[in-house]
Design a protein around this motif. Structure first.
Motif, PDB file in Angstrom:
ATOM      1  N   LEU A 168       0.815  -1.445   0.063  1.00  0.00           N
ATOM      2  CA  LEU A 168      -0.050  -0.021  -0.072  1.00  0.00           C
ATOM      3  C   LEU A 168       0.877   1.328  -0.167  1.00  0.00           C
ATOM      4  O   LEU A 168       0.630   2.358  -0.672  1.00  0.00           O
ATOM      5  CB  LEU A 168      -0.789   0.073   1.057  1.00  0.00           C
ATOM      6  CG  LEU A 168      -2.074  -1.368   1.241  1.00  0.00           C
ATOM      7  CD1 LEU A 168      -2.742  -1.235   2.625  1.00  0.00           C
ATOM      8  CD2 LEU A 168      -2.875  -1.074   0.126  1.00  0.00           C
ATOM      9  N   ARG A 169       2.024   1.231   0.674  1.00  0.00           N
ATOM     10  CA  ARG A 169       2.929   2.385   0.822  1.00  0.00           C
ATOM     11  C   ARG A 169       3.419   2.853  -0.565  1.00  0.00           C
ATOM     12  O   ARG A 169       3.734   3.805  -1.096  1.00  0.00           O
ATOM     13  CB  ARG A 169       4.019   2.098   1.953  1.00  0.00           C
ATOM     14  CG  ARG A 169       3.488   2.576   3.379  1.00  0.00           C
ATOM     15  CD  ARG A 169       4.629   2.411   4.311  1.00  0.00           C
ATOM     16  NE  ARG A 169       4.537   3.111   5.486  1.00  0.00           N
ATOM     17  CZ  ARG A 169       4.932   2.668   6.698  1.00  0.00           C
ATOM     18  NH1 ARG A 169       5.861   1.800   6.493  1.00  0.00           N
ATOM     19  NH2 ARG A 169       4.565   3.077   7.736  1.00  0.00           N
ATOM     20  N   SER A 170       3.618   1.620  -1.406  1.00  0.00           N
ATOM     21  CA  SER A 170       4.396   1.824  -2.566  1.00  0.00           C
ATOM     22  C   SER A 170       3.300   2.600  -3.671  1.00  0.00           C
ATOM     23  O   SER A 170       3.795   3.250  -4.550  1.00  0.00           O
ATOM     24  CB  SER A 170       4.815   0.332  -3.285  1.00  0.00           C
ATOM     25  OG  SER A 170       5.702  -0.236  -2.601  1.00  0.00           O
ATOM     26  N   LEU A 171       2.207   2.242  -3.400  1.00  0.00           N
ATOM     27  CA  LEU A 171       1.188   3.184  -4.208  1.00  0.00           C
ATOM     28  C   LEU A 171       1.041   4.411  -3.657  1.00  0.00           C
ATOM     29  O   LEU A 171       0.945   5.696  -4.346  1.00  0.00           O
ATOM     30  CB  LEU A 171      -0.352   2.367  -4.090  1.00  0.00           C
ATOM     31  CG  LEU A 171      -0.253   0.925  -4.588  1.00  0.00           C
ATOM     32  CD1 LEU A 171      -1.785   0.587  -4.327  1.00  0.00           C
ATOM     33  CD2 LEU A 171       0.090   0.858  -6.006  1.00  0.00           C
ATOM     34  N   ALA A 172       1.145   4.824  -2.250  1.00  0.00           N
ATOM     35  CA  ALA A 172       0.973   5.993  -1.502  1.00  0.00           C
ATOM     36  C   ALA A 172       2.209   6.964  -1.956  1.00  0.00           C
ATOM     37  O   ALA A 172       2.047   8.030  -2.527  1.00  0.00           O
ATOM     38  CB  ALA A 172       0.885   5.984  -0.151  1.00  0.00           C
ATOM     39  N   GLU A 173       3.577   6.203  -2.085  1.00  0.00           N
ATOM     40  CA  GLU A 173       4.499   7.090  -2.676  1.00  0.00           C
ATOM     41  C   GLU A 173       4.131   7.683  -4.167  1.00  0.00           C
ATOM     42  O   GLU A 173       5.015   8.814  -4.340  1.00  0.00           O
ATOM     43  CB  GLU A 173       5.753   6.221  -2.625  1.00  0.00           C
ATOM     44  CG  GLU A 173       6.241   5.793  -1.274  1.00  0.00           C
ATOM     45  CD  GLU A 173       7.174   4.559  -1.309  1.00  0.00           C
ATOM     46  OE1 GLU A 173       7.538   4.204  -2.577  1.00  0.00           O
ATOM     47  OE2 GLU A 173       7.718   4.254  -0.380  1.00  0.00           O
ATOM     48  N   ARG A 174       3.312   7.210  -4.845  1.00  0.00           N
ATOM     49  CA  ARG A 174       3.163   7.801  -6.193  1.00  0.00           C
ATOM     50  C   ARG A 174       2.062   8.612  -6.151  1.00  0.00           C
ATOM     51  O   ARG A 174       1.792   9.521  -7.046  1.00  0.00           O
ATOM     52  CB  ARG A 174       2.909   6.741  -7.006  1.00  0.00           C
ATOM     53  CG  ARG A 174       4.104   5.796  -7.460  1.00  0.00           C
ATOM     54  CD  ARG A 174       3.561   4.446  -8.130  1.00  0.00           C
ATOM     55  NE  ARG A 174       5.084   3.724  -8.565  1.00  0.00           N
ATOM     56  CZ  ARG A 174       5.723   3.887  -9.781  1.00  0.00           C
ATOM     57  NH1 ARG A 174       5.237   4.851 -10.720  1.00  0.00           N
ATOM     58  NH2 ARG A 174       6.729   3.179  -9.899  1.00  0.00           N
ATOM     59  N   THR A 175       0.940   8.758  -5.217  1.00  0.00           N
ATOM     60  CA  THR A 175      -0.344   9.671  -5.457  1.00  0.00           C
ATOM     61  C   THR A 175      -0.202  10.451  -4.076  1.00  0.00           C
ATOM     62  O   THR A 175      -0.804  11.441  -3.942  1.00  0.00           O
ATOM     63  CB  THR A 175      -1.120   8.607  -5.153  1.00  0.00           C
ATOM     64  OG1 THR A 175      -1.387   7.786  -3.895  1.00  0.00           O
ATOM     65  CG2 THR A 175      -1.573   7.578  -6.211  1.00  0.00           C
ATOM     66  N   GLY A 176       0.450  10.200  -3.044  1.00  0.00           N
ATOM     67  CA  GLY A 176       0.455  10.980  -1.896  1.00  0.00           C
ATOM     68  C   GLY A 176      -0.458  10.458  -0.716  1.00  0.00           C
ATOM     69  O   GLY A 176      -0.486  11.174   0.285  1.00  0.00           O
ATOM     70  N   VAL A 177      -1.369   9.435  -1.065  1.00  0.00           N
ATOM     71  CA  VAL A 177      -2.205   9.264   0.014  1.00  0.00           C
ATOM     72  C   VAL A 177      -2.121   7.507  -0.025  1.00  0.00           C
ATOM     73  O   VAL A 177      -2.055   6.963  -1.137  1.00  0.00           O
ATOM     74  CB  VAL A 177      -3.660   9.602  -0.260  1.00  0.00           C
ATOM     75  CG1 VAL A 177      -3.756  11.149  -0.078  1.00  0.00           C
ATOM     76  CG2 VAL A 177      -4.268   9.137  -1.514  1.00  0.00           C
ATOM     77  N   MET A 178      -2.473   6.907   1.043  1.00  0.00           N
ATOM     78  CA  MET A 178      -2.766   5.571   1.140  1.00  0.00           C
ATOM     79  C   MET A 178      -4.159   5.168   0.511  1.00  0.00           C
ATOM     80  O   MET A 178      -5.069   6.027   0.555  1.00  0.00           O
ATOM     81  CB  MET A 178      -2.799   4.994   2.614  1.00  0.00           C
ATOM     82  CG  MET A 178      -1.453   5.012   3.202  1.00  0.00           C
ATOM     83  SD  MET A 178      -0.206   3.817   2.721  1.00  0.00           S
ATOM     84  CE  MET A 178      -0.707   2.403   3.796  1.00  0.00           C
ATOM     85  N   PRO A 179      -4.290   4.116  -0.342  1.00  0.00           N
ATOM     86  CA  PRO A 179      -5.677   3.745  -0.771  1.00  0.00           C
ATOM     87  C   PRO A 179      -6.643   3.635   0.421  1.00  0.00           C
ATOM     88  O   PRO A 179      -6.187   3.272   1.392  1.00  0.00           O
ATOM     89  CB  PRO A 179      -5.463   2.523  -1.449  1.00  0.00           C
ATOM     90  CG  PRO A 179      -3.832   2.534  -1.758  1.00  0.00           C
ATOM     91  CD  PRO A 179      -3.107   3.268  -0.761  1.00  0.00           C
ATOM     92  N   MET A 180      -7.748   3.709   0.150  1.00  0.00           N
ATOM     93  CA  MET A 180      -8.707   3.756   0.952  1.00  0.00           C
ATOM     94  C   MET A 180      -9.188   2.298   0.975  1.00  0.00           C
ATOM     95  O   MET A 180      -9.441   1.713   0.034  1.00  0.00           O
ATOM     96  CB  MET A 180     -10.222   4.766   0.610  1.00  0.00           C
ATOM     97  CG  MET A 180     -11.184   4.728   1.705  1.00  0.00           C
ATOM     98  SD  MET A 180     -12.505   5.752   1.246  1.00  0.00           S
ATOM     99  CE  MET A 180     -11.773   7.332   1.434  1.00  0.00           C
ATOM    100  N   ILE A 181      -9.350   1.737   2.235  1.00  0.00           N
ATOM    101  CA  ILE A 181      -9.855   0.189   2.305  1.00  0.00           C
ATOM    102  C   ILE A 181     -11.080   0.068   2.812  1.00  0.00           C
ATOM    103  O   ILE A 181     -11.616   0.402   3.984  1.00  0.00           O
ATOM    104  CB  ILE A 181      -8.776  -0.286   3.544  1.00  0.00           C
ATOM    105  CG1 ILE A 181      -7.429  -0.171   2.900  1.00  0.00           C
ATOM    106  CG2 ILE A 181      -9.086  -1.791   3.538  1.00  0.00           C
ATOM    107  CD1 ILE A 181      -7.213  -0.858   1.799  1.00  0.00           C
TER     108      ILE A 181
END
Length: 515
Positions: free
Chosen positions: A70-83
């Motif tokens: 999840l952090r690997s995605l957040a590094e690109r968008t600035g936010v953690m995905p909503m779960i």
């Protein structure tokens, strides 16, 4: 970028040396009139209820692999995905106060007979393990009588303690239009019965919160209706989304987000293939069309935004050879970005522990990062970190449903172009891999682009997948990015005579980061 009917240079997959000359589409510097806002939460996830402790771990032993993913995605968008935590098993749940295990599954689902699921207090320790993450927890609706009320009260009380400000909204029940199929309700059960039950559960949640967390009770909102189908054009007496709202589902005016569910087909459906079902833009547009219509129709009753609350490639957990291969990663990109252009601002990809369509599998031995996840990474890269993001579909003008493209803007500036070549090529093929050259006319301010290429040996690949030369495989660094191809990470193309061109192999995609 204004939509254009002009063509690009496109190399047909069976003619490797013949290039068709055609005018390239022209990209504008500022967003076109049909551009829509692009949410940093676009690529989010849904986790099957009974599997949530496996994916999340608990307060003392959080699942680091999931956190890395999840952090690997957040590094690109600035936010953690909503779960979102839900799915069919959320409505199987019975709360047992003295149960020490977080989840116990009793028996097995057989046909339309559901397995039993019991949860104990430790289940709720899994909430909050993902840092800086907001959650949509589910509350059972299918369990009836005093046991159902007690389960809803317990779920609400423990969720309020575990989440607090990390609570985005709550969901009551999952796919109630299938309750009769699963023998959860009698054949006489109707939409007014559903609405009454939903509103009663709503009251139970609000009263329980008032006792346990009064501040949260004042601002709690809901995620609904979470139906399996759209049923556009059906009777307002049917068990369907429009009918539910027509009969007062939002009478409390507390539904914050409209949630729909969608799958491209069934894992056991006839005629389902990679090329015709998943790696196919026309198929994607067709699959989403009823949701676009429903979202507009629901505005008569509720002005909340519409999101895809649960979705993935094929229902029933997906199919091996379709849902778990690289072609599904390309599908993830086109499927997600197309929805964004239709103002569906969040897409929750459903995950269960060992299903073929899971983006990552934390409970296999060893755990694995699966092919679809690389599509999630590409979407996150397309969304990016820049503010005031918007997106528009780019008509390549080649009349080929196996290709697709999008333009991304930050404020008034064109910043990225996404191009997908979804012509199916299998790694087992004995023929050379076809290539296609895609060209676009760009504004004078654009000098070139960094090419972030999503690639693998073929659409059937299960591993060896990279994006921009990076691997996210569990076997390398437990889901953290590892550079495995330095040359790919530095790939650039330059503008020549106002034209930017990139060559993609069949079954490949790229994000062009303009400079």
């Amino acid at each position: 970028m204004a939509s254009s009917k002009s063509s690009i240079s496109y190399l047909l997959p069976f003619l490797l040396s013949l290039t068709q000359s055609a005018a390239a589409p022209t990209l504008s510097q500022s967003p076109p009139s049909d551009a829509v806002p692009l949410s940093p939460y676009l690529n989010s996830f849904s986790i099957e209820f009974e599997n949530f402790p496996v994916f999340a771990g608990n307060a003392t032993h959080p699942n680091q692999f999931s956190i890395n993913i999840l952090r690997s995605l957040a590094e690109r968008t600035g936010v953690m995905p909503m779960i979102r935590v839900g799915g069919t098993t959320e409505d199987d749940a019975h709360f047992i106060q003295n149960q020490t295990e977080p989840v116990i599954v009793i028996g097995a689902t057989n046909g339309t007979r559901r397995a039993g699921v019991t949860i104990g207090p430790s289940f709720f320790s899994s909430y909050g393990t993902f840092p800086a993450t907001t959650y949509i927890p589910s509350i059972t609706l299918a369990v009836n009588g005093s046991e159902g009320i007690e389960t809803r009260q317990a779920e609400t009380a423990y969720i309020s303690q575990a989440l607090g400000d990390s609570l985005a909204m709550m969901e009551i029940g999952n796919e109630p239009d299938l309750f009769q199929y699963w023998n959860r309700r009698p054949s006489t059960w109707n939409v007014t019965d559903y609405v009454e039950e939903w509103l009663n559960a709503n009251k139970v949640i609000e009263s329980t919160l008032a006792k346990n967390n009064p501040e949260l009770a004042k601002k709690v909102t809901f995620f609904a209706p979470s139906f399996a189908g759209t049923d556009i054009g059906s009777s307002l007496d049917s068990i369907a989304p429009l009918a539910a709202f027509a009969h007062g589902l939002n009478s409390g005016n507390n539904i914050k987000v409209l949630s729909g569910h969608n799958y491209m087909g069934s894992a056991t459906g006839a005629g389902v293939t990679l090329q015709s079902t998943l790696m196919n833009h026309t198929s994607i547009v067709r699959s989403i069309a009823s949701h676009v219509t429903l979202a507009k129709e629901l505005q008569k009753y509720c002005s909340a935004p519409y999101v895809m609350g649960e979705t993935n490639s094929l229902s029933g957990g997906g199919a091996s050879g379709l849902s778990n291969v690289f072609g599904a990663a390309l599908w993830v990109v086109d499927y997600t970005l197309w929805q964004a252009t239709q103002n569906i601002q969040r897409v929750h990809f459903h995950n269960s522990a060992t299903s073929p369509y899971a983006a990552w599998s934390p409970s296999t031995s060893p755990p694995t990062t699966n092919a679809p996840y690389y599509g999630n990474v590409m979407v996150a890269s397309a969304v990016g970190l820049l503010p005031d993001r918007s997106i528009a579909y780019l008509d390549l003008g080649n009349n080929d449903e196996r290709t697709s493209a999008y333009t991304i803007y930050s404020g008034s500036n064109l910043v990225r172009v996404v191009i997908l070549n979804m012509v199916e090529y299998l790694s087992t093929s004995s023929t050379a891999r076809p290539t296609s050259t895609f060209s676009v006319n760009v504004p004078k301010s654009v000098k070139g682009a960094l090419v972030e290429r999503l690639t693998a040996a073929g659409a059937d690949a299960l591993s060896g997948i990279t994006i921009g030369g990076l691997s996210y495989d569990y076997s390398r660094a437990e889901g953290k990015p590892v550079l495995v191809n330095a040359k790919a990470a530095l790939e650039e193309v330059s503008v020549k005579n106002g034209v930017l061109s990139v060559t993609l192999q069949a079954s490949e995609g790229a994000v062009l980061h303009l400079f």
